[in-house]
Design a protein around this motif. Structure first.
Motif, short mmCIF file in Angstrom:
data_model
loop_
_atom_site.label_atom_id
_atom_site.label_comp_id
_atom_site.label_asym_id
_atom_site.label_seq_id
_atom_site.Cartn_x
_atom_site.Cartn_y
_atom_site.Cartn_z
N MET A 83 0.89 -1.17 -0.12
CA MET A 83 0.10 0.00 -0.09
C MET A 83 0.92 1.25 -0.12
N LYS A 84 2.01 1.36 1.02
CA LYS A 84 2.67 2.56 0.85
C LYS A 84 3.43 2.75 -0.41
N VAL A 85 3.91 1.91 -1.02
CA VAL A 85 4.53 1.78 -2.36
C VAL A 85 3.72 2.23 -3.41
N ILE A 86 2.51 2.10 -3.33
CA ILE A 86 1.43 2.40 -4.41
C ILE A 86 1.13 3.90 -4.03
N GLN A 87 0.89 4.34 -2.80
CA GLN A 87 0.51 5.47 -2.42
C GLN A 87 1.48 6.61 -2.75
N ARG A 88 2.88 6.23 -2.38
CA ARG A 88 4.10 7.06 -2.88
C ARG A 88 4.22 7.25 -4.23
N SER A 89 3.83 6.28 -4.97
CA SER A 89 3.89 6.16 -6.49
C SER A 89 2.88 7.09 -6.99
N VAL A 90 1.67 7.20 -6.41
CA VAL A 90 0.49 8.01 -6.94
C VAL A 90 1.10 9.46 -6.59
N VAL A 91 1.83 9.79 -5.55
CA VAL A 91 2.15 11.16 -5.31
C VAL A 91 3.25 11.68 -6.33
N ARG A 92 4.07 10.68 -6.47
CA ARG A 92 5.28 11.21 -7.58
C ARG A 92 4.60 11.28 -8.96
N GLU A 93 3.78 10.21 -9.35
CA GLU A 93 3.14 10.30 -10.76
C GLU A 93 2.33 11.61 -10.92
N MET A 94 1.43 11.97 -9.72
CA MET A 94 0.63 13.20 -10.17
C MET A 94 1.38 14.29 -10.09
N ALA A 95 2.34 14.40 -9.42
CA ALA A 95 3.57 15.66 -9.68
C ALA A 95 3.90 15.87 -11.16
N CYS A 96 3.98 14.76 -11.67
CA CYS A 96 4.14 14.89 -13.17
C CYS A 96 3.14 15.41 -13.92
N LEU A 97 2.01 15.44 -13.42
CA LEU A 97 0.93 16.26 -14.21
C LEU A 97 0.83 17.44 -13.46
N GLY A 98 1.46 18.23 -12.76
CA GLY A 98 1.63 19.27 -11.98
C GLY A 98 0.40 19.38 -10.77
N LEU A 99 0.37 18.29 -10.23
CA LEU A 99 -0.60 18.42 -9.07
C LEU A 99 0.21 17.96 -7.75
N GLU A 100 -0.29 18.39 -6.80
CA GLU A 100 0.32 18.10 -5.36
C GLU A 100 -0.76 17.22 -4.71
N PHE A 101 -0.24 15.93 -4.62
CA PHE A 101 -0.98 15.06 -3.91
C PHE A 101 -0.29 14.61 -2.48
N ARG A 102 -1.00 14.28 -1.46
CA ARG A 102 -0.35 13.69 -0.19
C ARG A 102 -1.23 12.53 0.32
N VAL A 103 -0.48 11.67 1.09
CA VAL A 103 -1.20 10.63 1.59
C VAL A 103 -1.84 11.11 2.85
N GLU A 104 -2.90 10.65 3.16
CA GLU A 104 -4.03 10.87 4.26
C GLU A 104 -4.61 9.59 4.75
N GLY A 105 -3.93 8.75 5.36
CA GLY A 105 -4.47 7.64 5.79
C GLY A 105 -4.56 6.59 4.59
N SER A 106 -5.83 6.08 4.41
CA SER A 106 -6.11 5.24 3.37
C SER A 106 -6.24 5.81 1.81
N VAL A 107 -6.29 7.02 1.72
CA VAL A 107 -6.32 7.53 0.41
C VAL A 107 -5.03 8.87 0.12
N VAL A 108 -4.91 9.07 -1.07
CA VAL A 108 -3.84 10.08 -1.27
C VAL A 108 -5.03 11.51 -1.78
N ARG A 109 -4.90 12.20 -1.07
CA ARG A 109 -5.55 13.77 -1.14
C ARG A 109 -4.88 14.51 -2.29
N GLY A 110 -5.84 14.98 -3.04
CA GLY A 110 -5.29 16.14 -4.01
C GLY A 110 -5.90 17.42 -3.76
N PRO A 111 -5.92 18.36 -4.88
CA PRO A 111 -6.45 19.76 -4.98
C PRO A 111 -8.01 19.39 -4.68
N GLY A 112 -8.43 20.55 -4.04
CA GLY A 112 -9.98 20.55 -3.94
C GLY A 112 -10.64 19.27 -3.26
#
Length: 249
Positions: free
Chosen positions: A1-30
């Motif tokens: 789970m942690k590997v997947i979540q960290r990968s989501v944060v990194r890959e969404m940054a490639c699209l110019g968006l800041e995501f962060r891990v919050e418990g069981s989800v990865v929160r994005g803008p708005g």
């Protein structure tokens, strides 16, 4: 789970968006977030990711998709699976929300590349394998959604947003062609995809792409970036797709 979540944060940054891990989800803008659920199949490298557009609303739209990645270790496989998801699926979602023409192509209802009654957004196609050039050239020159529209339309069950995934390729005599709507395979659409004259070679090569169908994209305005003006989506479709595909090879 942690590997997947960290990968989501990194890959969404490639699209110019800041995501962060919050418990069981990865929160994005708005009100956006990415959820991870356990994959029901067997084997490593599979991820099930849901891009929630209105987190906190029980009936808010969530775009689910399964992706698989290759690699020498399970961690590498999961990272590559998330990268594949970002390239195709997440790019389409971000383009739907932002409408800037940077991460996908827009097709108005009834136009070439679109379907009646729905606004379509197609993310970049990911072409991979050996000697994949002819297959990639064919994808860049053809529209997949209209070819399977009749089979897909009855399965658009979400009144707001539906996701259509295309996966096809292989080699001559050992082919695969699958269309999934909201994560579920549609046999008639898959048969229509298999019947298309895409190149079959002697080496293994595949294509993955993702299309979002939105009933009213303007209702999603402000989910990511409240207060920013909505751009005009009426530009010529299809011209950016080839450019983005070439960047993925």
């Amino acid at each position: 789970m942690k590997v997947i979540q960290r990968s989501v944060v990194r890959e969404m940054a490639c699209l110019g968006l800041e995501f962060r891990v919050e418990g069981s989800v990865v929160r994005g803008p708005g009100t956006t977030a990415v959820a991870v659920r356990e994959h029901g199949g067997h084997g490593g490298g599979h991820v099930d990711l849901g891009y929630a557009l209105r987190l906190g609303e029980g009936d808010g739209p969530v775009v689910w998709d399964c992706s698989v990645g290759l690699g020498r270790t399970e961690e590498e496989q999961l990272q590559n699976a998330v990268r594949m998801w970002r390239t195709t699926t997440a790019s389409a979602v971000v383009e739907l929300l932002e409408g800037r023409g940077l991460h996908g192509d827009h097709f108005a209802p009834g136009t070439a590349g679109g379907v009646a009654g729905w606004h379509a957004v197609q993310g970049p196609a990911c072409v991979f394998g050996f000697r994949s050039g002819p297959l990639g050239d064919w994808v860049a020159e053809h529209q997949l959604l209209p070819a399977v529209a009749d089979a897909v339309l009855p399965f658009l069950t979400d009144p707001a947003v539906n996701g259509v995934k295309f996966f096809f390729g292989g080699r001559e005599g050992d082919e695969v062609a699958e269309v999934r709507v909201n994560g579920e395979p549609v046999a008639a659409a898959s048969a229509a995809l298999r019947a298309l004259p895409w190149p079959r070679g002697e080496r293994l090569a595949w294509v993955r792409c993702f299309v979002l169908l939105a009933a009213d994209p303007e209702r999603l305005a402000g989910i990511e970036r409240a207060g920013e003006p909505r751009p005009d989506r009426r530009g010529a479709p299809g011209t950016a797709l080839l450019r983005r595909w070439l960047q993925q090879r």
